[in-house]
Design an enzyme around this catalytic site. Structure first.
Site, short mmCIF file in Angstrom:
data_model
loop_
_atom_site.label_atom_id
_atom_site.label_comp_id
_atom_site.label_asym_id
_atom_site.label_seq_id
_atom_site.Cartn_x
_atom_site.Cartn_y
_atom_site.Cartn_z
N ILE A 1 0.83 -1.20 0.00
CA ILE A 1 0.00 0.00 0.00
C ILE A 1 0.87 1.26 0.00
O ILE A 1 0.59 2.21 -0.74
CB ILE A 1 -0.97 -0.01 1.19
N ASP B 1 11.29 2.78 6.50
CA ASP B 1 11.02 1.36 6.33
C ASP B 1 12.34 0.62 6.36
O ASP B 1 13.16 0.75 5.45
CB ASP B 1 10.31 1.10 4.99
N ALA C 1 -4.14 2.22 8.23
CA ALA C 1 -3.49 0.91 8.35
C ALA C 1 -4.13 0.09 9.45
O ALA C 1 -5.11 -0.63 9.22
CB ALA C 1 -1.99 1.09 8.57
N ARG C 2 -3.59 0.19 10.67
CA ARG C 2 -4.11 -0.54 11.82
C ARG C 2 -4.14 0.40 13.02
O ARG C 2 -3.16 1.10 13.29
CB ARG C 2 -3.24 -1.76 12.15
N GLU D 1 -12.96 -0.71 17.31
CA GLU D 1 -13.78 -0.18 16.21
C GLU D 1 -15.23 -0.55 16.43
O GLU D 1 -15.59 -1.73 16.29
CB GLU D 1 -13.27 -0.70 14.87
N HIS E 1 -13.61 2.96 9.17
CA HIS E 1 -12.86 1.94 8.43
C HIS E 1 -13.38 1.81 6.99
O HIS E 1 -13.75 0.72 6.54
CB HIS E 1 -12.92 0.59 9.16
#
Length: 333
Positions: A163, A182, A242-243, A272, A291
């Site tokens: 992504i 990264d 993302a999370r 959530e 989401h």
């Protein structure tokens, strides 16, 4: 092509028709013997004997865990093709040990996420969320002063996986300066894409917009903490598609109360939705969405089409394009 392989479709019923609409089912039926009726994981648990001659398991959201118990009921199983994202938590070690081929449609789900993230980044870089808040308070067009042009602003991407790379591609030639953190990224490949690799602390200190694209792993849970958040420049924005667990929400609430100049655009949260008493609902500089990044409605059929295309390649003896390498799972959510 020879005798067609026997396949069974098992996933939750609510999104099944989106992921496997009639045209996708027709493609699959032309390639394999897709057995009916389609089942949910609960229905399969009540009728495990139906797997006795299944060679391919087609899945999606709500898929069963492919563990030793399932494999004992499916002695002929050769492959699992998952029309959703990560397979990390549904493919047990016994399946990898048995040499089961696993395909994931994560690539098809990545594009809608990247689309939403890139849109949020551009809006944030132009100061739209801050202008929106100021407009609600002042009710005057003078609130437009909170917005600005995006050209020359710095966007920090946390992780350059499937992504993150797609977000960078969408932002190319936008006039935005791209940096990324990264530890697994290749510096030369990043440079060719116009991305400067930096350490995470530097990214938070420099970026006008920070967008999270890291997997949720033990090492990344809560990694976006107060120390990083307090480094953010004046007026900066945090985007999370993302999370939710990547962010220490207690730290975010504390810093956002201290720094009303900061903005958080959160499409994902730890819970959530967040619990009713969560300050995330009431902080003026936090915007929550339920989401919505990812495949929604008719977009979900792209994942079914990916599975259908992989089935055709398998039947023709061609290399699969989306086969999961189990060695990569330690870097995937």
């Amino acid at each position: 092509m020879g005798e067609r392989m026997r396949a069974r479709l098992v996933m939750e019923e609510g999104r099944r028709d989106d992921v496997y609409p009639d045209d996708v089912l027709a493609m699959i039926d032309a390639t394999v013997m897709l057995q009916r009726p389609f089942l949910t994981a609960a229905e399969l648990a009540a009728r495990p004997e139906v797997l006795h001659d299944t060679e391919l398991l087609l899945t999606g959201w709500g898929a069963p865990v492919v563990d030793g118990a399932l494999l004992d009921r499916a002695p002929r199983l050769r492959g699992v093709l998952h029309a959703a994202g990560s397979v990390k938590h549904m493919i047990a070690p016994e399946a990898w040990a048995r040499g089961i081929t696993v395909v994931s449609a994560a690539a098809a789900n990545a594009d809608p996420v990247a689309e939403i993230a890139a849109a949020q980044i551009v809006l944030a870089a132009r100061g739209v969320p801050a202008a929106r808040r100021r407009y609600a308070q002042e009710r005057s067009r003078s609130a437009a002063a909170a917005a600005a042009g995006a050209r020359g602003r710095t966007v920090g991407l946390v992780a350059l996986g499937e992504i993150g790379r797609r977000v960078a591609e969408r932002l190319r030639d936008s006039g935005l300066r791209l940096i990324a953190a990264d530890p697994f990224a290749d510096a030369e490949s990043a440079a060719r894409a116009g991305i400067e690799l930096v350490e995470l602390e530097e990214l938070f200190a420099r970026a006008d917009v920070v967008s999270l694209h890291a997997p949720l792993l033990p090492a990344t849970t809560g990694m976006i903490d107060a120390g990083l958040l307090r480094r953010m420049p004046h007026g900066a924005t945090l985007v999370n598609t993302a999370r939710g667990g990547l962010v220490d929400e207690g730290d975010l609430v504390a810093v956002w109360r201290e720094r009303p100049d900061l903005t958080a655009l959160l499409d994902v949260t730890v819970d959530e939705p967040p619990v009713a008493s969560s300050p995330l609902w009431t902080l003026e500089n936090v915007e929550l969405t339920p989401h919505v990044a990812g495949s929604m409605g008719e977009d979900r059929a792209a994942m079914g089409r990916l599975v259908a295309a992989e089935l055709c390649r398998w039947a023709e003896g061609e290399p699969l394009r989306h086969r999961v390498d189990p060695a990569s799972l330690d870097r995937i959510a």
